[in-house]
Write a protein that holds these residues in place. Sequence first.
Motif, PDB file in Angstrom:
ATOM      1  N   MET A 111       0.862  -1.209  -0.124  1.00 39.79           N
ATOM      2  CA  MET A 111      -0.027   0.040  -0.134  1.00 39.79           C
ATOM      3  C   MET A 111       0.872   1.294  -0.002  1.00 39.79           C
ATOM      4  N   ASN A 112       0.599   2.242  -0.945  1.00 39.94           N
ATOM      5  CA  ASN A 112       1.416   3.374  -0.688  1.00 39.94           C
ATOM      6  C   ASN A 112       0.267   4.434  -0.012  1.00 39.94           C
TER       7      ASN A 112
ATOM      8  N   VAL B 108      -0.183   7.654  -0.727  1.00 41.76           N
ATOM      9  CA  VAL B 108      -0.797   8.767  -1.707  1.00 41.76           C
ATOM     10  C   VAL B 108      -2.307   9.127  -1.460  1.00 41.76           C
TER      11      VAL B 108
ATOM     12  N   TYR C  64      -5.649   9.509  -2.553  1.00 44.48           N
ATOM     13  CA  TYR C  64      -6.071   9.380  -3.891  1.00 44.48           C
ATOM     14  C   TYR C  64      -7.259  10.118  -4.205  1.00 44.48           C
ATOM     15  N   LEU C  65      -7.564  10.413  -5.597  1.00 44.98           N
ATOM     16  CA  LEU C  65      -8.650  11.035  -6.241  1.00 44.98           C
ATOM     17  C   LEU C  65     -10.001  10.044  -5.729  1.00 44.98           C
TER      18      LEU C  65
ATOM     19  N   LEU D  91      -4.554   8.203 -11.951  1.00 46.07           N
ATOM     20  CA  LEU D  91      -5.945   8.151 -11.552  1.00 46.07           C
ATOM     21  C   LEU D  91      -6.291   7.812 -10.073  1.00 46.07           C
ATOM     22  N   GLY D  92      -5.101   7.827  -9.249  1.00 42.72           N
ATOM     23  CA  GLY D  92      -5.388   7.791  -7.790  1.00 42.72           C
ATOM     24  C   GLY D  92      -5.639   6.290  -7.519  1.00 42.72           C
ATOM     25  N   PHE D  93      -5.150   5.136  -8.135  1.00 42.37           N
ATOM     26  CA  PHE D  93      -5.358   3.917  -7.801  1.00 42.37           C
ATOM     27  C   PHE D  93      -4.174   3.637  -6.704  1.00 42.37           C
ATOM     28  N   ASN D  94      -4.351   2.986  -5.805  1.00 43.42           N
ATOM     29  CA  ASN D  94      -3.630   2.399  -4.635  1.00 43.42           C
ATOM     30  C   ASN D  94      -2.909   1.139  -5.057  1.00 43.42           C
ATOM     31  N   GLU D  95      -1.556   1.181  -4.944  1.00 45.89           N
ATOM     32  CA  GLU D  95      -1.141  -0.358  -5.062  1.00 45.89           C
ATOM     33  C   GLU D  95      -1.020  -1.093  -4.117  1.00 45.89           C
ATOM     34  N   ILE D  96      -1.579  -2.200  -4.633  1.00 46.34           N
ATOM     35  CA  ILE D  96      -1.562  -3.271  -3.594  1.00 46.34           C
ATOM     36  C   ILE D  96      -0.439  -4.386  -3.586  1.00 46.34           C
TER      37      ILE D  96
ATOM     38  N   HIS E 141      -9.011   0.856  -6.403  1.00 46.21           N
ATOM     39  CA  HIS E 141      -9.640   1.825  -6.121  1.00 46.21           C
ATOM     40  C   HIS E 141     -11.157   1.801  -5.587  1.00 46.21           C
TER      41      HIS E 141
END
Lengths: 122, 122
Positions: free
Chosen positions: A1-2, A4, A6-7, B31-36, B49
Motif C-alpha cells: 500500500m502506498n 498517496v 487518492y482522487l 487516476l489515483g489507484f492504490n498499489e496493493i 480504487h
Amino acid sequence: MNTVEYLKLGWCELCLNVADLERSLGFYRKLGFNEIEVATDEGWAVLEHANLVLALYRGHIKENLINFRGGDVFKIAEELKSSGLELADEAHIEEDGSAGFTIRDPDGNAIYFNTHPGEGEV
Amino acid sequence: MNTVEYLKLGWCELCLNVADLERSLGFYRKLGFNEIEVATDEGWAVLEHANLVLALYRGHIKENLINFRGGDVFKIAEELKSSGLELADEAHIEEDGSAGFTIRDPDGNAIYFNTHPGEGEV
C-alpha cells in the motif's frame, strides 16, 4: 500500500454491452449474482456479487466500460488533465442530466465517469 | 434485492492484458489507484480504487478477464454445471498450483475462477 491521497473517483461498476438482456440475466443469476435493479423494458440491469457491481446494457453502450459513479466528474476531469492525461471527451452534461466524460487507458480500455444529480461523492 | 442464497464465488479482480506494464501503472497511478502489490519484473501488478481491484498483466493472459478468487473452485464448477451451464474448460490445477477454470458469458466475456492454496473462501 502506498499512502498517496487518492482522487475520489466514486464507486465502480463494470458495464457490459450485451446482445440479449434476458439471456445475460439468466446466466449471471445462475452464477449467483444478486439483482440490485432490473429494468428489462429499458434494456438494463445492475447486479452484484461480492465487490463486483455489474451493469448489463442492451443498446445503450458500444463497448464494455469501467464506470466510476458518484464522483465530482468535472473536478476529476480537471485533475486528470492537470496531471497530463488526455481525455477522450470533455466533461459534459449528458442527455439524461448526468455529468460524464470518458478516458481511455494506454491499451484502449474505456473508463467512463458518470454521476447523476443527487448521487453523492463517496 | 432478491433473497436467493448465492454461490460464494470469492472476490473479484478485473484483469487487464496490458502491452506495457510501466505505462499502464503510470496511467492508473495518475487516476489515483492504490498499489496493493507490484511485481514489474514478473509482469504484473494489483491496484485498487474503491470497490475495484484491478490486476494488470503483461504477457500472462490473452484477453481481459473477470477474475473471481478465493472461492472453492471445484465446488463452483460442479454447481455451475449442475445448473446447466457449460464451462470453457474443466476445473483443474494450474502450473502454479492454484485451482482454476473459465466460463464465458453469453457475449463471450471470460470469467476466470482461480484460487491459490491458502486463499480462503470469502
